[in-house]
Scaffold this active site. Structure first.
Site, PDB file in Angstrom:
ATOM      1  N   GLU A  60       0.807  -1.215   0.000  1.00 44.05           N
ATOM      2  CA  GLU A  60       0.000   0.000   0.000  1.00 44.05           C
ATOM      3  C   GLU A  60       0.841   1.266   0.000  1.00 44.05           C
ATOM      4  O   GLU A  60       0.549   2.189   0.752  1.00 44.05           O
ATOM      5  CB  GLU A  60      -0.943  -0.030   1.201  1.00 44.05           C
ATOM      6  CG  GLU A  60      -0.239  -0.027   2.587  1.00 44.05           C
ATOM      7  CD  GLU A  60       0.086  -1.402   3.150  1.00 44.05           C
ATOM      8  OE1 GLU A  60       0.177  -2.366   2.372  1.00 44.05           O
ATOM      9  OE2 GLU A  60       0.252  -1.508   4.368  1.00 44.05           O
ATOM     10  N   HIS A 105      -8.348  -3.819  -1.268  1.00 46.82           N
ATOM     11  CA  HIS A 105      -7.559  -3.952  -0.045  1.00 46.82           C
ATOM     12  C   HIS A 105      -6.506  -2.843   0.048  1.00 46.82           C
ATOM     13  O   HIS A 105      -6.460  -2.102   1.041  1.00 46.82           O
ATOM     14  CB  HIS A 105      -6.886  -5.334  -0.007  1.00 46.82           C
ATOM     15  CG  HIS A 105      -6.079  -5.573   1.220  1.00 46.82           C
ATOM     16  ND1 HIS A 105      -6.577  -6.192   2.339  1.00 46.82           N
ATOM     17  CD2 HIS A 105      -4.801  -5.235   1.533  1.00 46.82           C
ATOM     18  CE1 HIS A 105      -5.650  -6.242   3.276  1.00 46.82           C
ATOM     19  NE2 HIS A 105      -4.552  -5.654   2.809  1.00 46.82           N
ATOM     20  N   GLU A 106      -5.692  -2.713  -0.979  1.00 45.84           N
ATOM     21  CA  GLU A 106      -4.599  -1.720  -0.920  1.00 45.84           C
ATOM     22  C   GLU A 106      -5.150  -0.300  -0.834  1.00 45.84           C
ATOM     23  O   GLU A 106      -4.614   0.541  -0.127  1.00 45.84           O
ATOM     24  CB  GLU A 106      -3.658  -1.868  -2.116  1.00 45.84           C
ATOM     25  CG  GLU A 106      -3.036  -3.253  -2.281  1.00 45.84           C
ATOM     26  CD  GLU A 106      -2.468  -3.850  -1.010  1.00 45.84           C
ATOM     27  OE1 GLU A 106      -2.017  -3.093  -0.132  1.00 45.84           O
ATOM     28  OE2 GLU A 106      -2.494  -5.093  -0.890  1.00 45.84           O
ATOM     29  N   HIS A 118      -5.993   0.706   2.645  1.00 43.01           N
ATOM     30  CA  HIS A 118      -4.831   1.107   3.448  1.00 43.01           C
ATOM     31  C   HIS A 118      -4.588   2.621   3.394  1.00 43.01           C
ATOM     32  O   HIS A 118      -3.864   3.148   4.244  1.00 43.01           O
ATOM     33  CB  HIS A 118      -3.578   0.384   2.970  1.00 43.01           C
ATOM     34  CG  HIS A 118      -3.368  -0.962   3.587  1.00 43.01           C
ATOM     35  ND1 HIS A 118      -3.312  -1.159   4.948  1.00 43.01           N
ATOM     36  CD2 HIS A 118      -3.177  -2.186   3.023  1.00 43.01           C
ATOM     37  CE1 HIS A 118      -3.095  -2.449   5.194  1.00 43.01           C
ATOM     38  NE2 HIS A 118      -3.018  -3.091   4.048  1.00 43.01           N
ATOM     39  N   GLU A 172      -4.050  -4.248   9.368  1.00 41.85           N
ATOM     40  CA  GLU A 172      -4.593  -5.243   8.439  1.00 41.85           C
ATOM     41  C   GLU A 172      -6.030  -5.666   8.757  1.00 41.85           C
ATOM     42  O   GLU A 172      -6.799  -5.936   7.847  1.00 41.85           O
ATOM     43  CB  GLU A 172      -3.679  -6.470   8.391  1.00 41.85           C
ATOM     44  CG  GLU A 172      -2.290  -6.164   7.825  1.00 41.85           C
ATOM     45  CD  GLU A 172      -2.316  -5.598   6.408  1.00 41.85           C
ATOM     46  OE1 GLU A 172      -3.354  -5.687   5.725  1.00 41.85           O
ATOM     47  OE2 GLU A 172      -1.278  -5.047   5.981  1.00 41.85           O
ATOM     48  N   ASP A 199       8.835 -10.121  10.234  1.00 40.83           N
ATOM     49  CA  ASP A 199       8.572 -10.941   9.039  1.00 40.83           C
ATOM     50  C   ASP A 199       8.241 -12.384   9.418  1.00 40.83           C
ATOM     51  O   ASP A 199       7.479 -13.057   8.728  1.00 40.83           O
ATOM     52  CB  ASP A 199       9.778 -10.945   8.088  1.00 40.83           C
ATOM     53  CG  ASP A 199       9.866  -9.654   7.277  1.00 40.83           C
ATOM     54  OD1 ASP A 199       8.865  -8.900   7.253  1.00 40.83           O
ATOM     55  OD2 ASP A 199      10.936  -9.393   6.693  1.00 40.83           O
ATOM     56  N   TYR A 201      -4.736 -10.171   9.901  1.00 44.51           N
ATOM     57  CA  TYR A 201      -5.748  -9.807   8.912  1.00 44.51           C
ATOM     58  C   TYR A 201      -7.131 -10.317   9.341  1.00 44.51           C
ATOM     59  O   TYR A 201      -8.094  -9.563   9.426  1.00 44.51           O
ATOM     60  CB  TYR A 201      -5.426 -10.424   7.543  1.00 44.51           C
ATOM     61  CG  TYR A 201      -4.197  -9.890   6.858  1.00 44.51           C
ATOM     62  CD1 TYR A 201      -2.919 -10.182   7.341  1.00 44.51           C
ATOM     63  CD2 TYR A 201      -4.290  -9.109   5.714  1.00 44.51           C
ATOM     64  CE1 TYR A 201      -1.784  -9.720   6.702  1.00 44.51           C
ATOM     65  CE2 TYR A 201      -3.154  -8.626   5.067  1.00 44.51           C
ATOM     66  CZ  TYR A 201      -1.908  -8.938   5.566  1.00 44.51           C
ATOM     67  OH  TYR A 201      -0.787  -8.470   4.936  1.00 44.51           O
TER      68      TYR A 201
HETATM   69 ZN    ZN Z   1      -2.861  -5.138   3.808  1.00 48.55          ZN
END
Ligand code: ZN
Length: 632
Positions: free
Chosen positions: A287, A311-312, A315, A334, A392, A400
């Site tokens: 995003e 979705h993006e 953001h 998320e 990560d 999410y």
């Molecule tokens: Zn996302």
């Protein structure tokens, strides 16, 4: 690296006050100094695969008694830069703190200081991927793109690499090829002609006046062209892919923006654009402000995967304007984004059936993530403990989907009318700020404090369980209308596989004639989740030809089909799986396919990885290496 403390007092943003360090994944002393403006003067050198230049950080002095500024870097102490007050050893996984002691003549009460730091990236820079011409689609020019989330900005340049610090940005980037960066373009300028037969370069400039965290720093450069996909939107991609990409997005983009604006408030970043990247891009999308970076798997020729754009785009509010204060509170980025994405889907289709259908797909992804970590694992908590951890490693569907379920729970608990009044309030309260889960809770309770009915309902929320219990949240009562058709067909295949006498089912293309690609996804995932995997290799082949799955260009669909095939030991999908793994570097697909392929045919999996090692993004490559270790 040269550090030049300067005392230009340029306050670009409002004064911040003394604050707590609430992000465990940074080594910066951002409670004492906070970055207010960042200027990056970079030259892209494709031949040397190096980004070189100077970064200027303007920092506000919060403590007034601190003579030291500590920044995040990933520079190694044994290279030439070590003499510049770099810690002797790395603090894994966070890199090397760079401690800058201000010269004695610097006024300790000065409100701001500007540091100018010369930087040149090395091959160890985890934020950049350099593609050779052979790795791009038309194979004519090299390509570079950055991916800084979660903590990779520090490998590009020293900075306060925490989402709890936001700064305005100026980008000055010289390149022989067109450049995009996460700001509004202020025009290419200052052409410099070629030397010794090389192409000339332009200085591409951008400005971002909305303060943003370091992880949203982004750039890309390559053979890219653009086309309009709406009144305030443009798509950028390789010239050969431009027409297909424009077709994929032009129908929905503006409708999506307007749908989101109705739920939250007007779009803040002026224009919304999409950059479709080469196939090794590891994510569905990133995003980056002004320019969403998107996987080419979104362009499937059937407008069936545009939900990635919903979705993006979402953001732009959740994550980019209102940012999680640390990666422990990633669900605030998320979970909210999934929630807004699905509100957009419901609005565009005019029915909640579609968002619940999307949520059912999400629940399956949550089941997969929890199964992968184990139900008691720290990373399955809404707020995991990331002290000493690499964010990560914690990445999964949990923030999410558990985050989505949490917000969906509030919508159902309070009723959508009341909840819809809270949404713009939350996004206004924390606009251009960073927020943690405790502030979310306090803001919600405070907003409904004078509404006796809502306040009583909120009193019964078990916050500790939601925040800290590992494993599944309570499963919402989703509308299963669209999913039921998928389950019914899956039942028929199961009966066929188990040779049940009552089954007179003859599969035919008509079974899925009216379906969306995502319904096929749900059908396939249902079959994946059957105990003892009764589907035989013969039935996989029959399904592939009858429904056309084996020749589908839609990677969402075909990757699920291959996964089911691998689970069913259908050798016919092993080679196509290996081929797909050489064409797609998106981790959503790479991870489950490698996991299954390693278990079924380790040799083929190993060969496939060796052949495509350089094709994958470093983050993706590391993830696959860990899979091989785990299943070693
Ligand atoms: Zn996302």
């Amino acid at each position: 690296m040269v550090i030049r403390p300067a005392s230009e007092s340029v306050a670009k943003t409002g004064a911040a006050s003394m604050r707590q360090r609430r992000d465990p994944n940074t080594l910066a002393n951002y409670d004492q100094w906070t970055t207010t403006h960042t200027t990056t003067d970079f030259t892209i050198d494709f031949d040397a695969k190096r980004l070189k230049g100077t970064v200027h950080l303007t920092l506000e002095n919060l403590a007034k008694d601190s003579r030291q500024i500590i920044l995040d870097t990933s520079v190694r102490a044994n290279d030439e830069t070590a003499e510049y007050q770099l810690a002797a050893s790395r603090i894994e996984p966070y890199g090397t703190p760079l401690t800058i002691s201000l010269p004695a003549k610097t006024d300790p009460t000065a409100s701001h200081v500007t540091l100018s730091i010369d930087v040149a990236t090395t091959k160890d820079c985890t934020a950049l991927q350099w593609l050779t011409p052979a790795q791009t689609s038309n194979k004519k020019h090299p390509y570079i793109f950055s991916q800084c989330q979660a903590i990779h900005a520090r490998s590009l340049f020293p900075c306060q690499d925490t989402p709890d610090v936001k700064s305005t940005f100026t980008f000055n980037i010289r390149s022989p090829l067109p450049v995009l960066a996460s700001g509004l373009p202020t025009g290419p300028k200052d052409f410099q002609p070629s030397k010794d037969g090389k192409p000339g370069t332009l200085l591409y400039t951008f400005h971002q006046e909305i303060p943003m965290p370091s992880y949203l720093f982004a750039l890309a450069s390559g053979d890219i062209a653009s086309a309009s996909i709406g009144p305030r939107s443009t798509v950028w991609t390789g010239p050969e892919e431009l027409t297909a990409s424009q077709w994929e997005f032009e129908k929905d983009t503006e409708a999506y923006i307007q749908a989101a604006e109705k739920v939250v408030y007007p779009y803040a970043w002026t224009t919304y654009n999409v950059l479709v990247l080469p196939p090794s891009f590891p994510y569905g999308g990133m995003e980056n402000p002004v320019y969403t970076f998107a996987t080419p798997t979104v362009v499937s020729g059937d407008r069936q995967n545009v939900d990635v754009i919903a979705h993006e785009l979402s953001h732009s509010w959740s994550g980019n304007l209102v940012s999680n204060a640390s990666w422990e509170h990633f669900w605030l980025n998320e979970g909210w984004t999934e929630y807004l994405e699905r509100r957009i889907i419901a609005a565009v289709h005019g029915s909640d059936q579609y968002r619940d259908f999307s949520a059912i797909i999400g629940w399956k992804a949550l089941e997969d993530s929890i199964a992968q970590f184990g139900e008691d694992h720290n990373f399955t908590k809404l707020i995991p403990d990331l002290k000493g951890k690499d964010p990560d490693d914690a990445f999964s569907s949990v923030p999410y989907e558990k985050g989505f379920v949490f917000l969906y729970h509030f919508e159902k608990l309070l009723g959508i009318e009341k909840w819809d009044k809270f949404i713009p309030h939350y996004f206004t309260t924390f606009k251009q700020k960073s927020v943690d889960s405790y502030e979310f809770k306090a803001t919600l309770l405070d907003f409904f404090a004078n509404d006796a009915d809502a306040a009583k309902k909120l009193q019964n929320v078990d916050w500790d369980t939601w925040f800290y219990a590992p494993g599944f949240p309570p499963k919402p009562d989703f509308d299963t209308t669209l999913a039921d058709q998928c389950y019914a067909l899956a039942d028929k295949w199961q009966a066929l596989a188990e040779n049940r006498k009552e089954s007179d089912f003859k599969p035919s293309a008509k079974d899925i004639e009216s379906w969306t690609a995502n319904q096929s996804v749900v059908f396939l995932e249902r079959l994946q989740s059957l105990p003892d995997h009764p589907i035989t290799p013969e039935l996989i082949n029959l399904m592939g030809t009858t429904y056309g799955y084996e020749s589908s260009k839609n990677v969402e669909l075909v990757s699920r089909f291959y996964t089911l095939g691998l689970m069913s030991r259908a050798e016919s999908v092993y080679k196509p799986t290996a081929e797909l793994l050489g064409e797609v570097g998106r981790m959503k697909f790479v991870r489950p396919l490698y996991r299954q392929l390693i278990m079924r045919d380790r040799k083929l999996a190993g060969r496939t990885f060796e052949e495509n090692r350089d094709f994958y993004h470093p983050i993706c490559r590391g993830m696959v290496e860990k899979l091989f270790e785990k299943h070693g």
